[in-house]
Every structure is written in C-alpha cells, then in structure tokens.
Design a protein around this motif. Structure first.
Motif, short mmCIF file in Angstrom:
data_model
loop_
_atom_site.label_atom_id
_atom_site.label_comp_id
_atom_site.label_asym_id
_atom_site.label_seq_id
_atom_site.Cartn_x
_atom_site.Cartn_y
_atom_site.Cartn_z
N ASN A 51 -43.81 -33.09 42.97
CA ASN A 51 -44.46 -33.31 44.26
C ASN A 51 -45.96 -33.56 44.02
N PRO A 52 -46.32 -34.66 43.33
CA PRO A 52 -47.71 -34.85 42.92
C PRO A 52 -48.70 -35.09 44.06
N SER A 53 -48.24 -35.55 45.21
CA SER A 53 -49.19 -35.87 46.28
C SER A 53 -49.74 -34.63 46.97
N THR A 54 -48.94 -33.58 47.14
CA THR A 54 -49.42 -32.37 47.81
C THR A 54 -49.17 -31.11 47.01
N GLY A 55 -48.68 -31.25 45.79
CA GLY A 55 -48.33 -30.09 44.98
C GLY A 55 -49.54 -29.27 44.57
N THR A 56 -49.28 -28.02 44.25
CA THR A 56 -50.34 -27.12 43.79
C THR A 56 -50.00 -26.45 42.47
N THR A 57 -48.75 -26.55 42.01
CA THR A 57 -48.36 -25.93 40.75
C THR A 57 -48.31 -27.01 39.67
N ALA A 58 -48.30 -26.57 38.42
CA ALA A 58 -48.23 -27.52 37.30
C ALA A 58 -46.97 -28.37 37.39
N ALA A 59 -45.84 -27.74 37.68
CA ALA A 59 -44.57 -28.49 37.76
C ALA A 59 -44.61 -29.53 38.87
N LEU A 90 -47.41 -30.99 40.10
CA LEU A 90 -48.42 -32.01 39.81
C LEU A 90 -48.00 -32.94 38.67
N GLY A 91 -47.40 -32.41 37.62
CA GLY A 91 -47.00 -33.21 36.47
C GLY A 91 -48.15 -33.42 35.49
N ILE A 92 -47.78 -33.75 34.25
CA ILE A 92 -48.76 -33.90 33.16
C ILE A 92 -49.78 -34.98 33.47
N GLN A 93 -49.31 -36.12 33.98
CA GLN A 93 -50.21 -37.24 34.25
C GLN A 93 -51.31 -36.84 35.24
N LYS A 94 -50.95 -36.17 36.33
CA LYS A 94 -51.93 -35.78 37.35
C LYS A 94 -52.84 -34.65 36.85
N LEU A 95 -52.29 -33.72 36.07
CA LEU A 95 -53.13 -32.66 35.50
C LEU A 95 -54.25 -33.28 34.67
N SER A 96 -53.93 -34.35 33.95
CA SER A 96 -54.93 -35.02 33.12
C SER A 96 -55.90 -35.83 33.97
N SER A 97 -55.38 -36.70 34.84
CA SER A 97 -56.26 -37.60 35.59
C SER A 97 -57.16 -36.86 36.57
N ASP A 98 -56.68 -35.72 37.10
CA ASP A 98 -57.50 -34.93 38.03
C ASP A 98 -58.35 -33.88 37.31
N LYS A 99 -58.29 -33.85 35.98
CA LYS A 99 -59.08 -32.93 35.16
C LYS A 99 -58.90 -31.47 35.58
N VAL A 100 -57.64 -31.08 35.75
CA VAL A 100 -57.29 -29.73 36.18
C VAL A 100 -57.34 -28.79 34.98
N LEU A 101 -58.04 -27.67 35.12
CA LEU A 101 -58.05 -26.65 34.07
C LEU A 101 -56.65 -26.06 33.96
N ILE A 102 -56.10 -26.09 32.76
CA ILE A 102 -54.76 -25.55 32.55
C ILE A 102 -54.83 -24.36 31.60
N TYR A 103 -53.80 -23.55 31.65
CA TYR A 103 -53.63 -22.41 30.76
C TYR A 103 -52.39 -22.70 29.92
N PHE A 104 -52.44 -22.35 28.65
CA PHE A 104 -51.33 -22.70 27.77
C PHE A 104 -50.89 -21.51 26.94
N GLU A 105 -49.66 -21.60 26.50
CA GLU A 105 -49.09 -20.68 25.51
C GLU A 105 -48.32 -21.56 24.53
N ILE A 106 -48.57 -21.38 23.23
CA ILE A 106 -47.88 -22.13 22.20
C ILE A 106 -47.18 -21.13 21.30
N TYR A 107 -45.86 -21.13 21.38
CA TYR A 107 -45.04 -20.24 20.58
C TYR A 107 -44.71 -20.94 19.27
N TYR A 108 -45.00 -20.30 18.16
CA TYR A 108 -44.79 -20.91 16.85
C TYR A 108 -43.32 -21.17 16.56
#
Length: 158
Positions: A81-89, A91-109
C-alpha cells in the motif's frame, strides 16, 4: 576454531528492515538474497612530521554499510500500500529508498533461530538498480543500507 556456517538447511542469512526499532511484524524480510557484504571501514588519517621516518596514523569515524543483491518480488519492491502506507511492508523497498525513510535493520548471520548472532542498526536504503536480461528473466537489484552510526552486535537468547 569455529566457522560461521551458512547456506545449509535453515541457516541462510536473514535480513529484516523496518521503520520501527526493533523490526517487528511489519518488517520486510528481504527475499531471495544472493550475497551479503557487511562493511566496517574505519577511517584512517595519515600524517608525518619533520622528524618522522615513517607515517603516523590516527583513526577517524568508520563508514559502515551493508550491500547485497536480491531477486525482486512484487510485494517487497512496490509495497502492499505505497500511496498511504506507514509500515515498511506497505511502503516497499523502492519507496523507502526514494522517500529517504530512516530504516532499522537486523542481519542474522546464519538464520534467526534461538542463539543466532546478528547485527542491528539504522540507516537508509540506497543504490537500487534493478536489471534484467533475456537470459535472466527476473529482476535483480543491488541494494545498500548506508548505516547511520554504529552496528550493534546481538544474540537471540538460546
């Protein structure tokens, strides 16, 4: 000496990104990860004085980033739901990048089961460049998480 083994049943790297910390149920788990590089590049300033025969070094702040290649899927790339969404899921990766949204990450080895080690932090999604070809009929993109600050090394309780 032990190794950090991955790429066996149930032990592949897992990368979660979200707009809240810690990543929760609305996080995107990056799909179809092809490779991952976790970089910690401590800066170094070199100098000499008139009495030195060798260069001296001072450390400066590190430049941290995570880079990988992923095969795209519709929901994680475009969001649900990229037009009105508020969660990462939503918004999607493309919108998180283009809108310069601060993200939090976890990388499991090696999987995210009990006892798993992982790195977490915050940053920005960048360097997206989806591509495809007649011999590779899926879109693949590099993706970089430009880390804002330091990594935190953590472990899930056994």
């Amino acid at each position: 000496m032990s190794r950090i083994t991955n790429n066996t049943t149930g032990t592949q790297p897992v990368i979660k990104i979200d707009v809240v910390s810690p990543p929760g149920s609305s996080a995107i788990t990056l799909p179809f990860v092809q490779d991952v590089t976790i970089t910690n590049a401590t800066g170094v300033y070199s100098y000499t004085t008139f009495t030195d025969t060798d260069q001296r070094k001072l450390s400066t702040p590190a430049n941290n980033d995570i880079s990988m290649n992923i095969v795209l899927d519709t929901d994680t790339w475009f969001g649900t739901n990229p037009s009105t969404g508020t969660t990462a899921a939503e918004l999607g990766i493309q919108k998180l990048s283009s809108d310069k949204v601060l993200i939090y990450f976890e990388i499991y080895y090696a999987g995210n089961d009990a006892g798993a080690h992982y790195r977490s932090g915050q940053g920005f999604v960048s360097s997206l460049a989806p591509k495809t070809s007649p011999t590779a009929p899926v879109f693949v993109t590099p993706i970089t998480i430009a880390v804002d600050g330091s990594y935190v090394d953590e472990q899930i309780a056994p």
